[in-house]
Scaffold this motif. Sequence first.
Motif, short mmCIF file in Angstrom:
data_model
loop_
_atom_site.label_atom_id
_atom_site.label_comp_id
_atom_site.label_asym_id
_atom_site.label_seq_id
_atom_site.Cartn_x
_atom_site.Cartn_y
_atom_site.Cartn_z
N ILE A 116 0.89 -1.17 0.05
CA ILE A 116 -0.22 -0.09 0.00
C ILE A 116 0.68 1.23 0.04
O ILE A 116 0.43 2.31 -0.24
N VAL A 117 2.20 1.09 0.30
CA VAL A 117 3.06 2.16 0.53
C VAL A 117 3.89 2.23 -0.63
O VAL A 117 4.22 1.29 -1.28
N GLY A 118 4.35 3.64 -1.14
CA GLY A 118 5.21 4.08 -2.03
C GLY A 118 4.78 4.27 -3.59
O GLY A 118 5.66 4.60 -4.37
N LYS A 119 3.66 4.05 -3.80
CA LYS A 119 2.82 4.45 -4.99
C LYS A 119 1.72 5.15 -5.01
O LYS A 119 1.12 5.15 -3.92
N ARG A 120 1.33 5.94 -6.07
CA ARG A 120 0.14 6.77 -6.03
C ARG A 120 -1.24 5.78 -6.00
O ARG A 120 -0.86 4.86 -6.75
N TRP A 121 -2.08 6.31 -5.42
CA TRP A 121 -3.29 5.49 -5.21
C TRP A 121 -4.26 5.85 -6.65
O TRP A 121 -5.10 6.37 -6.50
N SER A 122 -3.82 5.17 -7.80
CA SER A 122 -4.72 5.38 -8.85
C SER A 122 -5.84 4.60 -8.49
O SER A 122 -5.99 3.62 -7.74
N PRO A 123 -7.32 4.91 -9.25
CA PRO A 123 -8.37 3.88 -9.40
C PRO A 123 -7.98 2.27 -9.35
O PRO A 123 -8.35 1.62 -8.74
N GLN A 124 -7.15 2.28 -10.26
CA GLN A 124 -6.57 0.83 -10.46
C GLN A 124 -5.80 0.18 -9.24
O GLN A 124 -5.90 -1.10 -9.15
N ARG A 125 -5.04 1.05 -8.88
CA ARG A 125 -4.05 0.77 -7.61
C ARG A 125 -5.18 0.45 -6.60
O ARG A 125 -4.89 -0.49 -5.76
N ALA A 184 -7.23 4.21 3.28
CA ALA A 184 -6.53 3.38 4.34
C ALA A 184 -7.62 3.06 5.30
O ALA A 184 -7.74 1.87 5.63
N GLN A 185 -8.30 3.92 5.74
CA GLN A 185 -9.01 3.66 7.08
C GLN A 185 -10.39 2.49 6.56
O GLN A 185 -10.66 1.65 7.07
N ALA A 186 -10.91 2.84 5.39
CA ALA A 186 -11.97 2.10 4.89
C ALA A 186 -11.30 0.62 4.58
O ALA A 186 -12.24 -0.21 4.51
N LEU A 187 -10.21 0.56 4.05
CA LEU A 187 -9.68 -0.64 3.46
C LEU A 187 -9.62 -1.54 4.59
O LEU A 187 -10.22 -2.72 4.76
N CYS A 188 -8.93 -0.77 5.72
CA CYS A 188 -8.97 -1.70 7.36
C CYS A 188 -10.17 -2.28 7.72
O CYS A 188 -10.33 -3.29 8.12
N GLY A 243 13.15 -5.90 5.12
CA GLY A 243 12.35 -5.02 4.20
C GLY A 243 11.46 -4.35 4.89
O GLY A 243 11.63 -3.90 6.01
N GLY A 244 10.48 -3.81 4.25
CA GLY A 244 9.56 -2.73 4.86
C GLY A 244 10.26 -1.37 4.62
O GLY A 244 11.13 -1.24 3.79
N ALA A 245 9.89 -0.38 5.79
CA ALA A 245 10.28 0.97 5.51
C ALA A 245 11.75 1.26 5.64
O ALA A 245 12.34 1.77 4.98
N VAL A 264 5.92 18.16 -1.35
CA VAL A 264 7.02 17.23 -1.92
C VAL A 264 6.17 15.81 -1.96
O VAL A 264 6.03 15.23 -3.06
N LEU A 265 5.98 15.46 -0.87
CA LEU A 265 5.31 14.13 -0.77
C LEU A 265 3.88 14.01 -1.54
O LEU A 265 3.54 13.09 -2.10
N LYS A 266 3.13 15.13 -1.28
CA LYS A 266 1.67 15.22 -1.71
C LYS A 266 2.01 15.31 -3.49
O LYS A 266 1.03 14.60 -4.24
N LEU A 267 2.87 16.12 -3.78
CA LEU A 267 3.15 15.99 -5.43
C LEU A 267 3.27 14.67 -5.93
O LEU A 267 2.84 14.10 -6.90
N GLY A 268 4.29 13.81 -5.16
CA GLY A 268 4.83 12.64 -5.71
C GLY A 268 3.92 11.52 -5.43
O GLY A 268 3.95 10.75 -6.22
N LEU A 269 2.98 11.55 -4.21
CA LEU A 269 2.34 10.42 -3.97
C LEU A 269 0.92 10.68 -3.85
O LEU A 269 0.10 9.71 -3.84
N GLY A 270 0.32 12.14 -4.18
CA GLY A 270 -1.02 12.09 -4.22
C GLY A 270 -1.62 11.76 -2.68
O GLY A 270 -1.19 12.14 -1.44
N GLN A 271 -2.74 11.14 -2.77
CA GLN A 271 -3.34 10.88 -1.57
C GLN A 271 -2.74 9.79 -0.71
O GLN A 271 -2.89 9.76 0.61
N ALA A 272 -1.84 8.98 -1.44
CA ALA A 272 -1.10 8.23 -0.60
C ALA A 272 -0.18 8.70 0.31
O ALA A 272 0.30 7.74 1.25
#
Length: 295
Positions: free
Chosen positions: A67-76, A136-140, A169-171, A252-260
């Motif tokens: 769930i971490v590290g990529k933008r949350w497109s609808p497909q993602r 993320a909240q709705a997912l959980c 692994g992980g963060a 910077v984070l919002k530009l790169g990752l959007g909602q994620a």
Amino acid sequence: MRIFVTGGTGLIGRYWISQRPQDQFTVLTRQAAPHSMPPNVDYVHDLSQLKSLNDYDLVLNLAGEPIVGKRWSPQRKQAIRSSRIDLTQKLVRLVQQSPRGPQRLISGSAVGIYGDTGSMAVNESTAIIEGGDDFAQALCRDWESEALSLADTRTVTVLRTGVVLSRAGGALPKMLPAFRCGLGGRIGHGQQMMSWIHIADMAGILNNIVDGEGINGVVNVTAPNPVTNAQFTRALAKACKRPAILPVPQWVLKLGLGQASQLLLDSQYVLPDRLVEQEFQFQYPTIESAFSDLI
């Protein structure tokens, strides 16, 4: 003990399985030939290969697209939800079709279910806010709902896990190169709380649930001492013997990752009260002790 595991080749599953040579595991995986798994593991590649789980004593459900590290497109978003919710639904149905099968399901979740807690500490008794656009909240929430639908006939434990710290692994491995070069720093204002757990304590908690009297229902799998992001980055920089002077701006984070980017910017002040009540002995209760071991 015979244990059926989804997500067994991931960070948590792989570590836990390596700690239990006395058990026999079957791991659900899409990998044709998983590497570096111990000899007490065999594999299935699709749940449709199984007519029942009657041969198993326990199911551990940890599967899920990262769930971490990529933008949350609808497909993602759809892929993330399907890999958790749809799979859990199929797994629950398979357990229900297995009258002589596993009497316990341990299923993954995350502290993201609490949403952005700000400066307010929360525990397992805290009411979950419904609605809103927090993915993320709705997912959980939906993931947990599928697992807990089995609670009428089986013992179900849901793991609301924080950031898992591990060398493997992980963060942490993604952060280390910058911090070892003295290029690390807080994220945004740095006052957002981070709830974390050392991988060894994660495994210890799983062992406690499997081998002891266990915990039914939901449990926060976090260390008892959450920290702000600024405290986390200072402790990591100190362990690396480097300064932490280069903050990452929110924009910077919002530009790169959007909602994620909410995964890095939201505050998660989560306490493991049920583990504390059970007097679980954390090996690494503070972020300093965790980094001392891992760095």
